[in-house]
Motif scaffolding. Structure first.
Motif, short mmCIF file in Angstrom:
data_model
loop_
_atom_site.label_atom_id
_atom_site.label_comp_id
_atom_site.label_asym_id
_atom_site.label_seq_id
_atom_site.Cartn_x
_atom_site.Cartn_y
_atom_site.Cartn_z
N VAL A 33 23.15 -1.15 -12.59
CA VAL A 33 22.54 -0.14 -11.80
C VAL A 33 22.94 0.14 -10.53
O VAL A 33 23.00 -1.28 -9.83
N PRO A 34 23.38 0.85 -9.71
CA PRO A 34 23.32 1.04 -8.36
C PRO A 34 22.72 0.44 -7.67
O PRO A 34 21.75 0.72 -7.57
N GLN A 35 23.10 -0.51 -6.53
CA GLN A 35 22.18 -1.16 -5.53
C GLN A 35 21.82 -0.21 -4.43
O GLN A 35 22.28 -0.46 -3.30
N ILE A 36 21.00 0.62 -4.69
CA ILE A 36 20.65 1.59 -3.52
C ILE A 36 18.93 1.63 -3.86
O ILE A 36 18.41 1.29 -4.92
N ASP A 37 18.45 2.09 -2.74
CA ASP A 37 16.83 2.12 -2.45
C ASP A 37 16.55 3.35 -3.59
O ASP A 37 16.92 4.38 -3.67
N VAL A 46 19.23 14.49 -0.10
CA VAL A 46 20.68 14.48 0.11
C VAL A 46 21.15 13.21 0.44
O VAL A 46 22.34 13.02 0.06
N ASP A 47 20.47 12.22 1.63
CA ASP A 47 20.90 11.19 1.68
C ASP A 47 20.85 9.97 0.33
O ASP A 47 21.96 9.26 0.13
N ASN A 51 24.27 8.35 -1.17
CA ASN A 51 24.30 7.26 -1.45
C ASN A 51 24.65 6.82 -2.96
O ASN A 51 25.61 5.90 -3.33
N PHE A 52 24.14 7.61 -3.96
CA PHE A 52 24.52 7.27 -5.54
C PHE A 52 25.94 7.68 -5.65
O PHE A 52 26.72 6.83 -6.27
N LYS A 53 26.38 8.83 -4.94
CA LYS A 53 27.81 9.08 -5.12
C LYS A 53 28.63 7.99 -4.70
O LYS A 53 29.79 7.80 -5.46
N ALA A 54 28.53 7.67 -3.60
CA ALA A 54 29.21 6.35 -3.01
C ALA A 54 29.19 5.17 -3.78
O ALA A 54 30.48 4.80 -4.00
N LEU A 72 17.67 6.10 -13.33
CA LEU A 72 17.19 4.71 -13.07
C LEU A 72 16.93 4.54 -11.65
O LEU A 72 16.70 3.48 -11.06
N THR A 73 17.51 5.27 -10.72
CA THR A 73 17.40 5.38 -9.28
C THR A 73 16.08 5.91 -8.75
O THR A 73 15.81 6.13 -7.71
N LEU A 74 15.40 6.47 -9.53
CA LEU A 74 14.33 7.23 -9.26
C LEU A 74 13.04 6.30 -9.71
O LEU A 74 13.02 5.70 -10.47
N LYS A 75 12.21 6.42 -8.98
CA LYS A 75 10.68 5.62 -8.97
C LYS A 75 9.89 6.39 -10.08
O LYS A 75 10.22 7.53 -10.19
#
Length: 271
Positions: A33-37, A46-47, A51-54, A72-75
């Motif tokens: 899973v991408p390591q983003i908040d 938008v931020d 970040n996910f696209k990057a 998986l990046t959503l709480k």
């Protein structure tokens, strides 16, 4: 009665909204899973999307894999929205991103116009490095970053009495890159001078502390007078004790006789 229909409706609600084309693509064996908040509605959607696209671009994920990884990046407080999407309604990642932004657009941070950076000015007690850091921070809050406006804001924002203004007066920068190169060289010189001056400042502080300590160690005039009086009092007490001891010794050497003709002054039995 009706229990089975309720269960079936719940099962249909948990169906993923992806089309058969997306579901046919399997995740790579070493997928992470991408390591983003994780997004919780408190930040700009938008931020989060950028970040996910990057992350997916860096790891070379396909659009189908990005669709499967995005939830998986959503709480858990946000995944309820994802469950409301109709089954087989998402054919690509662009459609999923559009649905995401439409839902959480009210949480988007309001950005300032591009001309806002013209209000950022260097303070009198602020060095160039600190000013540029603050300028870049404020610049990120604007809608668009026009190079001409940014260069004009940087040239006008420098303090008039700043030493860096002399560098700009010799040759005005015509491009943002040229200005940044000059600023970087000037900041390097400032850091070098600061590194050289710091030891001198430490030595000066150490000398001042030693002087203060010496002043504290020397007694004041009042304290010296008090000590002199105490010394005199001690000498008087010592002298009185010595006289008393001498009288006691004299009495022991010449005991007083209680005869009728004894003279206390001459300490003998007759005149």
């Amino acid at each position: 009665m009706g229990g089975s229909s309720s269960v079936e409706s719940l099962l249909h609600q948990t169906d993923l909204p992806y089309s058969a084309q997306i579901m046919a693509v399997l995740l790579p064996p070493k997928f992470k899973v991408p390591q983003i908040d994780m997004y919780d509605r408190s930040k700009d959607p938008v931020d989060h999307l950028e970040n996910f696209k990057a992350q997916t671009t860096f790891h070379g994920f396909q659009g189908e894999i990005a669709c499967q990884a995005f939830p998986l990046t959503l709480k858990w407080t946000i995944t309820g929205w994802f469950g409301t999407l109709k089954p087989k309604s998402i054919d690509n990642f662009e459609e999923l991103a559009k649905q995401f932004l439409t839902q959480f657009m009210p949480s988007r941070r309001q950005r300032c116009p591009a001309a806002y950076v013209l209000t950022v000015k260097q303070k009198e007690d602020e060095n160039l490095k600190t000013h540029l850091a603050l300028f870049n921070k404020e610049r990120l809050t604007t809608n668009e970053q026009d190079e001409k406006i940014t260069l004009a804001a940087l040239l006008e924002g420098v303090w008039l009495c700043s030493p860096f203004m002399e560098e700009l007066a010799r040759r005005t920068s015509s491009t943002l890159r040229e200005f940044m190169d000059k600023a970087d060289d000037f900041v390097s010189v400032e850091d070098t001078l600061q590194a050289l001056l710091d030891p001198c400042k430490e030595d000066t502080k150490f000398e001042q502390k030693n002087k203060q300590a010496d002043k504290k160690g020397k007694p004041s005039r009042r304290e010296r007078a008090r000590e002199g009086r105490s010394d005199r009092n001690l000498r008087l007490v010592h002298n009185n004790l010595s006289v008393q001891e001498e009288e006691r010794e004299r009495e022991t050497r010449h005991p007083i006789k209680m005869g009728s003709r004894y003279c206390k002054y001459h300490q003998r039995g007759s005149h």
